[in-house]
Design a protein around this motif. Sequence first.
Motif, PDB file in Angstrom:
ATOM      1  N   THR A  79      -9.584  -0.447 -37.500  1.00  0.00           N
ATOM      2  CA  THR A  79     -10.711  -1.564 -37.802  1.00  0.00           C
ATOM      3  C   THR A  79     -11.086  -2.735 -36.981  1.00  0.00           C
ATOM      4  N   ALA A  80     -12.115  -2.703 -36.633  1.00  0.00           N
ATOM      5  CA  ALA A  80     -12.523  -3.967 -35.696  1.00  0.00           C
ATOM      6  C   ALA A  80     -14.148  -4.669 -36.193  1.00  0.00           C
ATOM      7  N   THR A  81     -14.088  -5.999 -36.468  1.00  0.00           N
ATOM      8  CA  THR A  81     -15.317  -6.367 -36.955  1.00  0.00           C
ATOM      9  C   THR A  81     -16.186  -6.723 -35.828  1.00  0.00           C
ATOM     10  N   CYS A  82     -17.405  -7.167 -35.985  1.00  0.00           N
ATOM     11  CA  CYS A  82     -18.104  -7.797 -34.942  1.00  0.00           C
ATOM     12  C   CYS A  82     -17.644  -9.169 -34.844  1.00  0.00           C
ATOM     13  N   HIS A  83     -17.086  -9.856 -35.728  1.00  0.00           N
ATOM     14  CA  HIS A  83     -16.737 -11.083 -35.613  1.00  0.00           C
ATOM     15  C   HIS A  83     -15.576 -11.183 -34.823  1.00  0.00           C
ATOM     16  N   GLN A  84     -14.439 -10.163 -34.750  1.00  0.00           N
ATOM     17  CA  GLN A  84     -13.465  -9.973 -34.078  1.00  0.00           C
ATOM     18  C   GLN A  84     -13.936  -9.687 -32.629  1.00  0.00           C
ATOM     19  N   PHE A  85     -14.985  -9.042 -32.364  1.00  0.00           N
ATOM     20  CA  PHE A  85     -15.501  -8.877 -30.941  1.00  0.00           C
ATOM     21  C   PHE A  85     -15.907 -10.181 -30.387  1.00  0.00           C
ATOM     22  N   GLU A  86     -16.486 -11.002 -31.111  1.00  0.00           N
ATOM     23  CA  GLU A  86     -16.822 -12.271 -30.718  1.00  0.00           C
ATOM     24  C   GLU A  86     -15.668 -13.137 -30.251  1.00  0.00           C
ATOM     25  N   ARG A  87     -14.591 -13.299 -31.162  1.00  0.00           N
ATOM     26  CA  ARG A  87     -13.518 -13.961 -30.605  1.00  0.00           C
ATOM     27  C   ARG A  87     -12.951 -13.097 -29.455  1.00  0.00           C
ATOM     28  N   TRP A  88     -12.706 -11.938 -29.287  1.00  0.00           N
ATOM     29  CA  TRP A  88     -12.082 -11.308 -28.332  1.00  0.00           C
ATOM     30  C   TRP A  88     -12.834 -11.739 -26.789  1.00  0.00           C
ATOM     31  N   ARG A  89     -14.103 -11.550 -26.945  1.00  0.00           N
ATOM     32  CA  ARG A  89     -15.003 -11.988 -25.784  1.00  0.00           C
ATOM     33  C   ARG A  89     -14.817 -13.301 -25.648  1.00  0.00           C
ATOM     34  N   ALA A  90     -14.820 -14.172 -26.411  1.00  0.00           N
ATOM     35  CA  ALA A  90     -14.303 -15.693 -26.296  1.00  0.00           C
ATOM     36  C   ALA A  90     -12.978 -16.054 -25.333  1.00  0.00           C
ATOM     37  N   LYS A  91     -12.173 -15.083 -25.868  1.00  0.00           N
ATOM     38  CA  LYS A  91     -10.574 -15.378 -25.104  1.00  0.00           C
ATOM     39  C   LYS A  91     -10.610 -14.426 -23.893  1.00  0.00           C
ATOM     40  N   ARG A  92     -11.786 -13.740 -23.542  1.00  0.00           N
ATOM     41  CA  ARG A  92     -11.865 -12.893 -22.134  1.00  0.00           C
ATOM     42  C   ARG A  92     -10.972 -11.711 -22.320  1.00  0.00           C
ATOM     43  N   TRP A  93     -10.649 -11.298 -23.569  1.00  0.00           N
ATOM     44  CA  TRP A  93      -9.619  -9.924 -23.686  1.00  0.00           C
ATOM     45  C   TRP A  93     -10.737  -8.963 -23.760  1.00  0.00           C
ATOM     46  N   LEU A  94     -11.965  -9.173 -23.842  1.00  0.00           N
ATOM     47  CA  LEU A  94     -13.075  -7.866 -23.836  1.00  0.00           C
ATOM     48  C   LEU A  94     -14.234  -8.402 -23.265  1.00  0.00           C
ATOM     49  N   ALA A  95     -14.593  -7.542 -22.349  1.00  0.00           N
ATOM     50  CA  ALA A  95     -15.845  -7.937 -21.582  1.00  0.00           C
ATOM     51  C   ALA A  95     -17.029  -8.354 -22.365  1.00  0.00           C
ATOM     52  N   PRO A  96     -17.960  -8.989 -21.642  1.00  0.00           N
ATOM     53  CA  PRO A  96     -19.407  -9.315 -22.168  1.00  0.00           C
ATOM     54  C   PRO A  96     -19.836  -8.103 -22.677  1.00  0.00           C
ATOM     55  N   THR A  97     -20.772  -8.055 -23.686  1.00  0.00           N
ATOM     56  CA  THR A  97     -21.396  -6.990 -24.511  1.00  0.00           C
ATOM     57  C   THR A  97     -22.378  -6.149 -23.579  1.00  0.00           C
ATOM     58  N   ASP A  98     -22.915  -6.787 -22.410  1.00  0.00           N
ATOM     59  CA  ASP A  98     -23.842  -6.110 -21.499  1.00  0.00           C
ATOM     60  C   ASP A  98     -23.079  -5.393 -20.759  1.00  0.00           C
ATOM     61  N   GLN A  99     -21.752  -5.497 -20.758  1.00  0.00           N
ATOM     62  CA  GLN A  99     -20.707  -4.437 -19.819  1.00  0.00           C
ATOM     63  C   GLN A  99     -20.113  -3.338 -20.560  1.00  0.00           C
ATOM     64  N   TRP A 100     -20.592  -2.990 -21.946  1.00  0.00           N
ATOM     65  CA  TRP A 100     -19.828  -2.119 -22.583  1.00  0.00           C
ATOM     66  C   TRP A 100     -20.197  -0.750 -22.445  1.00  0.00           C
TER      67      TRP A 100
END
Length: 348
Positions: free
Chosen positions: A23-44
């Motif tokens: 399970t992963a929420t959009c709120h988690q995606f936001e936090r992971w992007r902020a920490k640079r653990w996940l790429a920006p959405t336009d690179q997905w």
Amino acid sequence: MTRTPPTATELALAAEVDRLGLTATCHQFERWRAKRWLAPTDQWTDPTTSALRPDIVHRAAWLAALSRPGRSISWIGWTFWATDATEQTAALLRQALTRTIQLPLRQAGITLAQIPHGDSDAAYEARQNLAERLLQGRRAIGRDLDGLLRTHAGTAGITLPEPRTVSSPFDATLIRIGARLLTGGTADVSPEELTDAWRSVWTGPPEQLDRITAAHIAADEAGTDLRALSPLTHGLPGLARALEQADAYLLCEAVRACTKASSTLMKLLLERADAGMVTVLMDDVMWDQWVRVGGIAPASRLGEAAIVLSAVQYLLVPGWAEDLHRYQDRMERLLAAPTVPTPDGRPA
């Protein structure tokens, strides 16, 4: 504050993670992007097909599996920064490593700026006092991994390879010398003191320590100080400076190699530990040079310190990186080896 509605791409990634049983929420995606653990959405997505990139799905699934409310994923986040190796993630990685290597100082209420330079009596005395502060309140480690394994093996009647170096790298004598090295470098510890400390806990072949001592004496007579080759030549300030000045690409390479090796080692010990496997691991110089002093890296501050120690050796000790890669290959072969079935047909 009103949240931005999730995009179709975010919803698609959440659905893919859910399909994998996580399970992963959009709120988690936001936090992971902020920490640079996940790429920006336009690179997905793949620009040619608009489909989600498999590596993005894989990364999000890993983060979903690792994330727990109120708990840090620790050095595993460093792995993501090192893997991406962008200018931003390399800077975050450098900051994290530099901060972690100064943890012993912060715990003692000391800053790097408080460690005096120079060879005056006053500077030397101040560094000795700071070393004593590092030791105050420090919890003693009764036995390291090597000692635990040998105790269990002896109880079970299993013979393991003889120790190569010291009875414990966390012996109080070595720790006291280590604290002085951290604050003052090799200039604050005489070769005789260092040799005596090692000899007091040495369990390897006596002639090996004699050869090391003879090499230092010969070098001194030739006007060369072999201790200048040590990563601790300039103490903890020198280590922090080395991390701050390291090439970004090499820094990421070091962390990738060290986190991968620690993960492989942990997997081996948890899933495939038997007398034969442990014997193969012990019968290698990297058991003493890495496993016993930093190879085990739990997801905690202790594990972060272990990864930093390994990364420093990877960057600064000649030949250490090559030895780690060789040991990594050995561990991967052990993982890939078929298990021996037990009488009831299950893997051993």
